[in-house]
Design a protein around this motif. Structure first.
Motif, PDB file in Angstrom:
ATOM      1  N   UNK A  37      28.201 -44.994  -5.190  1.00 42.42           N
ATOM      2  CA  UNK A  37      29.437 -45.530  -4.605  1.00 42.42           C
ATOM      3  C   UNK A  37      29.913 -44.743  -3.392  1.00 42.42           C
ATOM      4  N   UNK A  38      28.967 -44.164  -2.671  1.00 42.86           N
ATOM      5  CA  UNK A  38      29.252 -43.533  -1.378  1.00 42.86           C
ATOM      6  C   UNK A  38      28.366 -44.225  -0.358  1.00 42.86           C
ATOM      7  N   UNK A  39      28.617 -43.977   0.917  1.00 43.81           N
ATOM      8  CA  UNK A  39      27.782 -44.577   1.965  1.00 43.81           C
ATOM      9  C   UNK A  39      26.324 -44.152   1.797  1.00 43.81           C
ATOM     10  N   UNK A  40      26.109 -42.855   1.531  1.00 47.56           N
ATOM     11  CA  UNK A  40      24.737 -42.374   1.342  1.00 47.56           C
ATOM     12  C   UNK A  40      24.147 -42.902   0.027  1.00 47.56           C
ATOM     13  N   UNK A  48      20.778 -44.976  -0.117  1.00 49.54           N
ATOM     14  CA  UNK A  48      19.697 -44.580  -1.013  1.00 49.54           C
ATOM     15  C   UNK A  48      19.189 -45.776  -1.817  1.00 49.54           C
ATOM     16  N   UNK A  49      20.107 -46.556  -2.347  1.00 45.73           N
ATOM     17  CA  UNK A  49      19.741 -47.719  -3.150  1.00 45.73           C
ATOM     18  C   UNK A  49      18.977 -48.749  -2.320  1.00 45.73           C
TER      19      UNK A  49
END
Length: 106
Positions: A28-31, A35-36
């Motif tokens: 639930x972060x930009x990174x 990654x997903x």
């Protein structure tokens, strides 16, 4: 985040490098989102260009026997008679469901 479809091996290598950089990203972060999405794109590219066939069951058994230091006699104790074991390893007899279950248990 600059994500694009992976079309060539250079794109693939760059995506792998970026994935490694952000591997520990929190969800639930930009990174984490990056990654997903990268994981999905990499998986799609690998399935298309580097498909992996299912392993041969007899070769898998032989490999596992070698890893565990098992002999053909040890295998016979798991799947049945020594002659039957020899036939299976030499591909003259197919594995039965019961043999497969016993191998799975051991």
């Amino acid at each position: 985040m600059n994500i694009k479809r992976i079309k060539i091996e250079d794109d693939y290598k760059k995506a792998l490098d970026r994935l490694e950089e952000i591997f520990d990203a929190k969800p639930d972060t930009a990174e984490g989102d990056e990654l997903e999405v990268l994981g999905i794109l990499i998986d799609q590219f690998e399935q298309e260009y580097f498909p992996v066939d299912f392993p041969d069951p007899i070769e898998a058994i032989k490999f596992k026997m070698e890893q565990m230091g098992y002999t053909q006699n040890d295998l016979a104790n798991i799947i049945g008679q020594k002659g039957r074991t020899s036939e299976v390893l030499n591909r003259k007899r197919k594995l039965s469901l019961n043999m497969i279950r016993n191998l799975h248990k051991k």
